[in-house]
Design an enzyme around this catalytic site. Structure first.
Site, mmCIF file in Angstrom:
data_model
loop_
_atom_site.group_PDB
_atom_site.id
_atom_site.type_symbol
_atom_site.label_atom_id
_atom_site.label_comp_id
_atom_site.label_asym_id
_atom_site.label_seq_id
_atom_site.Cartn_x
_atom_site.Cartn_y
_atom_site.Cartn_z
ATOM 1 N N THR A 1 1.006 -1.020 -0.135
ATOM 2 C CA THR A 1 0.057 -0.032 0.079
ATOM 3 C C THR A 1 1.017 1.275 -0.068
ATOM 4 O O THR A 1 1.322 1.626 -0.994
ATOM 5 C CB THR A 1 -1.010 -0.069 1.320
ATOM 6 N N LYS B 1 3.691 -6.791 4.284
ATOM 7 C CA LYS B 1 3.615 -5.236 3.958
ATOM 8 C C LYS B 1 3.198 -4.547 4.942
ATOM 9 O O LYS B 1 2.678 -5.223 5.879
ATOM 10 C CB LYS B 1 2.341 -5.222 2.840
ATOM 11 N N THR C 1 -1.935 -1.217 8.139
ATOM 12 C CA THR C 1 -2.087 -2.671 8.228
ATOM 13 C C THR C 1 -0.853 -3.342 8.092
ATOM 14 O O THR C 1 -0.252 -3.396 6.914
ATOM 15 C CB THR C 1 -3.018 -3.327 7.421
ATOM 16 N N GLU D 1 6.279 4.712 7.268
ATOM 17 C CA GLU D 1 5.731 6.164 6.787
ATOM 18 C C GLU D 1 6.547 7.268 7.176
ATOM 19 O O GLU D 1 6.467 7.775 8.476
ATOM 20 C CB GLU D 1 4.140 6.366 6.949
ATOM 21 N N ASN E 1 0.354 10.996 6.526
ATOM 22 C CA ASN E 1 -0.749 10.474 7.391
ATOM 23 C C ASN E 1 -1.976 11.480 7.410
ATOM 24 O O ASN E 1 -3.094 11.356 7.843
ATOM 25 C CB ASN E 1 -0.490 10.090 8.791
ATOM 26 N N SER F 1 -7.041 6.439 5.381
ATOM 27 C CA SER F 1 -6.934 4.965 5.624
ATOM 28 C C SER F 1 -8.059 4.295 6.203
ATOM 29 O O SER F 1 -8.588 4.971 7.157
ATOM 30 C CB SER F 1 -5.449 4.544 6.424
#
Lengths: 383, 383
Positions: free
Chosen positions: B146, B168, B179, B259, B378, B383
């Site tokens: 993702t 992932k 996730t 991230e 974010n 999400s």
């Protein structure tokens, strides 16, 4: 509207050279009586700064006549030399004010892990004592600022008596590494035990529920002094209500001025089985960086709210959860509700309403979004 | 070095149109036996996505022959229609593979709160089944990405048998809203109960201790499949060691690709009274935004480490705490230690060593710093 609003209080704030900026950094607040009741609550962090250890001792008997506060140095993680510095500060102020040293509380805020420059601090205490006045509340409030952009003062006037207060910091009492220091004053005539009950009732639903970034300081202190100068003895409920009003006002000011925040977020949890459940759920949402980033991005991301609720042990059924952002129920019964494009997160104030459908208890947690400016301030400022 | 490293496994990844980018988004991994032992661990979040509910059911008997994974949609907070979608996905794959539907696990990742586009997904499953091959591990790993910038694969080869894996996400198992999905494979001959024990031993000290941002996903899943095709039955310890090696490798890759991270931080807690204490202390430090911002700012801020330790209930004396950053003990005995200017936080890898001086237990938590890029990703990614 300051610590000198109630009768019987004088205060002052001066620049003593603790801050390299040359801004005011030492404040003194004195209760001239006739009463000297006091109460305090401190950080629950087990790593406690020297002034917290000192002030916890001196407030234990319910009697405090003066508070010395400094910015420019937290006097935390400084060992027994740091404790001696706190004691010496109190002793010096006590001598100047002709009080017992154990009636003088000390609060410090600033960098952790460095000793205070004692000559400058003690000279500053002398200067502040020399400037004490019944109009000195505002200058005291300015002298305790660190990363605060504005001083925080509040007051509540009742029939013949009042409560005043000042605060600094951006965090929560038992949180907020940007240490929260609060001094409340009242001219009500009140016994120490009653004052302590009223203070705890007030802080429990105000400072304790303002959680800017989930980080708990080593120095957080809320102290209240009662002069009795009004000659009026309010009921427990009246006193608690007035202290709560001033504390709530100061808590909102702290959140509004939190480091780097773009949004002030009130997370209201309703329908909880217990108040503790409501508080736990609100706090967990307030600690979710993903949620906080979403609000910064003006995104009413209810999935991140549900994910945060899901890690708590609060009583709820995931299929009954409702979540609203600014009045729009974007999640109903744990699934997609109203169109999220109907939510306007443009304004600074954001209201997140969570209904657990598990009872009647409620709690509201105040927090902020997570922004570039928060990262910048906390990556560049050493505390 | 992928899920198709061990004998007995085929895999494939295809683009089915679930992602608007047109990138691969559906993967299938099939265990061709002769064994079909399986074990899994799932998010402990009480708000659980439909595929988690489905896969928990089908792995309960210790037998799984295929896993269908999709990115482009989490199928979380989608109610019973979402559960039916997960079941239909498994049933479709089962029909194509001539397996019982309850031997097919399903994993999903992507946006919460929207239904999956079922026609596209089922067509994608058909395409993936058509492309299954013993060289398909890499394409499967790519199809589950993702916000990942690179696919994550790992493997461990033993004498005649091996373990492979793909992952992932950027977070922790029972954390990580981004996730985390992990599929591990082995051609060892192993009973379901032994496989379950080995998996739990491995995840407890790897994925469970990788905590990028403290946020727990609704979808996190780690599933392991054992084909028995090597004909070799390793001991419990050998199997656990091999699974741990592959899991640790994947966990490091997840943290490294988290991230917006600029630093990969290993928080090693030693001298703890219990392993639980060591883990609690490490986690609390890893959740401190002030600490994480300081590392981003290349600031070895031990005061923020002590403040985080202080909110835990771990056994320690504040005056005995030692904290080192990259080998420099900047805090010794709860006070100032070596000169912090000796610390170089320029490299990506940061090692924080905390000695509680309360016992012999240790634990290491992996986390990241808090950066502008984390906030950007974010705030902008829903999400």
């Amino acid at each position: 509207m300051s610590v000198t609003l109630p009768k019987g209080f004088v205060a002052a704030g001066v620049a003593a050279g603790l801050k390299s900026s040359g801004k005011p950094d030492v404040a003194v607040v004195v209760n001239q009586g006739p009463g000297m009741s006091a109460a305090a609550v401190f950080t629950s962090n087990r790593v406690q700064a020297a002034p917290v250890k000192w002030s916890r001792q001196v407030t234990a008997d319910g009697q405090v006549q003066a508070v010395v506060l400094n910015s420019g140095g937290a006097n935390a993680c400084t060992g027994s030399p740091g404790f001696e510095d706190a004691a010496a500060t109190a002793a010096h102020a006590a001598e100047l004010l002709r009080l017992p040293a154990d009636n003088v509380a000390v609060c410090s805020t600033g960098l952790i892990g460095i000793r205070l420059p004692m000559p400058e601090l003690l000279t500053g205490v002398e200067a502040a004592v020399g400037e004490l006045s019944a109009e000195g509340g505002a200058s005291a409030a300015r002298a305790i600022m660190t990363t605060d952009s504005v001083p925080k003062e509040a007051g509540a006037t009742r029939d013949g008596w009042s409560v005043g207060g000042m605060a600094k910091g951006a965090g929560m009492l038992a949180p907020g590494l940007a240490t929260m220091l609060v001094v409340l004053t009242t001219d009500a005539d009140v016994e120490p035990a009653a004052l302590d009950r009223a203070l705890r009732a007030a802080t429990r639903v105000t400072f304790d529920r303002a959680d800017s970034d989930g980080c708990m300081s080593t120095n957080d202190t809320v102290v209240v002094l009662a002069s009795g100068a009004s000659g009026i003895r309010p009921s427990d409920d009246e006193l608690a209500a007035a202290l709560t009003e001033v504390s709530a006002d100061l808590a909102r000011q702290l959140i509004h001025d939190a480091e780097g925040a773009h949004h002030d977020i009130a997370i209201e949890v309703v329908g909880a089985a217990t108040e503790a459940d409501a508080e736990t759920v609100g706090r967990e949402i307030a600690r979710s960086n993903l949620f906080k980033c979403a609000v910064f991005g003006n995104d009413p991301n209810w999935g991140r709210v549900l994910s945060a609720i899901g890690v708590t042990d609060a009583e709820f059924d995931p299929d009954l959860l409702d979540v609203s952002f600014n009045g729009v129920m974007v999640c109903r019964g744990g699934q997609i509700g109203e169109d999220r494009s109907l939510v306007d997160l443009g304004p600074r104030d954001v209201h997140v309403l969570v209904d657990l459908h598990a009872g009647d208890a409620t709690a509201t947690i105040l927090t902020n979004d997570l922004t570039y400016d928060y990262v910048r301030e906390n990556a560049e400022y050493s505390s």
